[in-house]
Design a protein around this motif. Structure first.
Motif, short mmCIF file in Angstrom:
data_model
loop_
_atom_site.label_atom_id
_atom_site.label_comp_id
_atom_site.label_asym_id
_atom_site.label_seq_id
_atom_site.Cartn_x
_atom_site.Cartn_y
_atom_site.Cartn_z
N LYS A 142 -26.37 -6.20 -25.79
CA LYS A 142 -27.12 -6.43 -24.70
C LYS A 142 -27.69 -5.28 -23.94
CE LYS A 142 -25.43 -10.41 -22.51
NZ LYS A 142 -24.65 -11.06 -22.20
N LYS A 143 -26.72 -4.19 -23.99
CA LYS A 143 -27.12 -3.10 -23.41
C LYS A 143 -28.32 -2.42 -23.93
CE LYS A 143 -22.97 -1.39 -20.89
NZ LYS A 143 -23.75 -0.49 -19.63
N LEU A 144 -28.32 -2.37 -25.46
CA LEU A 144 -29.37 -1.74 -25.95
C LEU A 144 -30.75 -2.44 -25.90
CD1 LEU A 144 -27.50 -0.48 -29.23
CD2 LEU A 144 -28.20 0.90 -27.51
N TRP A 145 -30.48 -3.70 -25.84
CA TRP A 145 -31.64 -4.68 -26.01
C TRP A 145 -32.52 -4.84 -24.37
CZ3 TRP A 145 -29.01 -9.30 -28.42
CH2 TRP A 145 -28.89 -9.03 -29.69
N THR A 146 -31.47 -4.46 -23.23
CA THR A 146 -32.02 -4.58 -21.98
C THR A 146 -32.11 -3.18 -21.12
OG1 THR A 146 -29.92 -5.15 -21.05
CG2 THR A 146 -31.26 -6.84 -21.84
N GLU A 147 -31.56 -2.20 -21.49
CA GLU A 147 -31.37 -1.04 -20.74
C GLU A 147 -32.29 0.08 -21.27
OE1 GLU A 147 -27.27 0.10 -19.91
OE2 GLU A 147 -26.97 -2.02 -19.06
N GLU A 148 -32.80 0.79 -20.37
CA GLU A 148 -33.63 1.86 -21.08
C GLU A 148 -32.93 3.01 -21.66
OE1 GLU A 148 -37.08 2.20 -21.62
OE2 GLU A 148 -36.90 -0.04 -20.78
N THR A 149 -31.65 3.44 -21.09
CA THR A 149 -30.62 4.37 -21.61
C THR A 149 -29.32 3.65 -21.38
OG1 THR A 149 -32.01 6.16 -21.01
CG2 THR A 149 -29.86 6.66 -21.34
N ALA A 150 -28.59 3.50 -22.35
CA ALA A 150 -27.51 2.68 -22.31
C ALA A 150 -26.15 3.71 -22.80
CB ALA A 150 -27.44 1.69 -23.36
N ASP A 151 -25.33 3.29 -21.65
CA ASP A 151 -23.95 4.19 -21.77
C ASP A 151 -22.70 3.12 -22.13
OD1 ASP A 151 -24.45 7.01 -21.53
OD2 ASP A 151 -25.61 6.10 -20.05
N PHE A 152 -21.81 3.33 -22.84
CA PHE A 152 -20.75 2.31 -23.02
C PHE A 152 -19.38 3.18 -23.55
CE2 PHE A 152 -18.26 -0.75 -25.58
CZ PHE A 152 -17.86 -1.66 -24.51
N ASP A 153 -18.48 2.82 -22.92
CA ASP A 153 -17.10 3.62 -23.43
C ASP A 153 -15.98 2.73 -23.60
OD1 ASP A 153 -15.22 5.60 -23.97
OD2 ASP A 153 -14.81 6.20 -21.89
N GLY A 154 -15.94 2.18 -24.82
CA GLY A 154 -15.18 0.94 -25.09
C GLY A 154 -14.08 1.57 -26.01
N ARG A 155 -13.30 0.58 -26.44
CA ARG A 155 -12.03 0.78 -27.29
C ARG A 155 -12.55 1.13 -28.55
NH1 ARG A 155 -6.61 -3.14 -27.53
NH2 ARG A 155 -5.58 -1.66 -29.35
N TYR A 156 -13.49 0.40 -29.23
CA TYR A 156 -13.98 0.56 -30.45
C TYR A 156 -15.32 1.06 -30.64
CZ TYR A 156 -10.30 -2.93 -30.54
OH TYR A 156 -8.78 -3.64 -30.29
N TYR A 157 -16.38 0.91 -29.74
CA TYR A 157 -17.62 1.40 -29.67
C TYR A 157 -17.85 2.40 -28.52
CZ TYR A 157 -17.83 -2.57 -33.33
OH TYR A 157 -17.53 -3.33 -34.23
N ALA A 158 -18.80 3.20 -28.55
CA ALA A 158 -19.41 4.09 -27.60
C ALA A 158 -20.64 4.21 -27.49
CB ALA A 158 -18.62 5.31 -27.60
#
Length: 286
Positions: A142-158
């Motif tokens: 959802k971040k990649l589909w909706t945000e111009e620049t996406a950041d995410f710091d998860g347990r499995y993906y970043a």
């Protein structure tokens, strides 16, 4: 149980133990007959019959379905999250959404077929981790589909300043279907992220009970449960289409409005024709 959603019926044709020309015929039947959506699946080995039999890759087929059809919506019932990084999957989905002119229905599940992971050397974490990975993947997508620049710091993906253009044709993103029935975790992710919940196979009574659990998760996260459409698959026996009609009618009466009739080999085209002639007319969207 009443529902605010129209009753729609899809057609699923698992791409196993069949030929490409048969699949093309099924897509054409779905498009011309008026099915709401047509589906493949996401497996690297057959999940019925001889595991050494032929099976085609689901997302490659979706791209072909996008240009081989005109009106029917298309999807994979459902994508195995463990097979691809969600960043790669997000790009694939956007590509298919554009190829189809905005007709993609996006299905995701935690993945369950251990044999496929073993034979390809893919990690196969315990079920709890696979479900949590799916939950993070839904956020990443959802971040990649909706945000111009996406950041995410998860347990499995970043994600680190990730850009993903173009965005989907459908805004904010294609409808998200989540498959699975885990009551503690999977249905919580459904409540947070899904537009449609697919209950998978099994008894209707079990699906109804789990639908109530989903309502409780919606209340916990502050979401109207009526926003989430409910779906069940029904297997067609070409010798007895009335049985599929009866089971679909039971599903609709229980509040499952976004259902799918599944056809299979040995004659997948003939089965699709029977579904179009003897099942679909009872469930066209009203």
């Amino acid at each position: 149980m009443s529902s605010p959603h129209p009753v729609r019926l899809g057609l699923e044709a698992p791409p196993q133990h069949c030929r490409i020309d048969e699949l093309r015929a099924v897509w054409r039947i779905a498009d011309e007959a008026g099915f709401a959506h047509v589906w493949g699946f996401d497996h690297f080995a057959p999940i019925a019959g001889d595991v050494r039999g032929d099976v085609f890759e689901g997302w490659s087929l979706l791209a072909a379905m996008a240009v081989a059809t005109q009106r029917v919506r298309i999807g994979v019932m459902v994508t195995g999250n463990t097979y691809r990084h969600p960043g790669v999957l997000a790009k694939m989905a956007v590509t298919v959404d554009h190829l189809s002119g905005g007709r993609l229905e996006f299905g995701l599940g935690a993945a369950w077929a251990e044999v496929e992971h073993i034979m390809l050397g893919l990690p196969f974490p315990p079920v709890g981790e696979r479900i949590r990975r799916m939950g993070e993947a839904l956020v990443v997508l959802k971040k990649l589909w909706t945000e111009e620049t996406a950041d995410f710091d998860g347990r499995y993906y970043a994600l680190r300043g990730a850009v993903a253009g173009p965005k989907p044709v459908q805004r904010p993103h294609p409808p998200i279907w989540v498959g699975g029935g885990g009551e503690k975790v999977t249905l919580r992710y459904v409540a947070r992220h899904a537009d449609v919940w697919n209950a998978g196979g099994g008894e209707l009574e079990t699906a109804v009970r789990k639908s109530g659990v989903l309502d409780d998760h919606c209340a916990a996260v502050g979401r109207d449960p009526g926003e989430i459409r409910r779906s069940r698959p029904v297997q067609l026996d070409p010798r007895d289409p009335a049985a599929a009609v009866e089971e679909l009618e039971r599903s609709v009466q229980a509040g499952f409005t976004e259902n799918v009739v599944s056809v299979k080999s040995p004659d997948i085209r003939a089965a699709a024709e029977i579904a179009a002639a003897d099942v679909l007319p009872r469930f066209a969207a009203g």
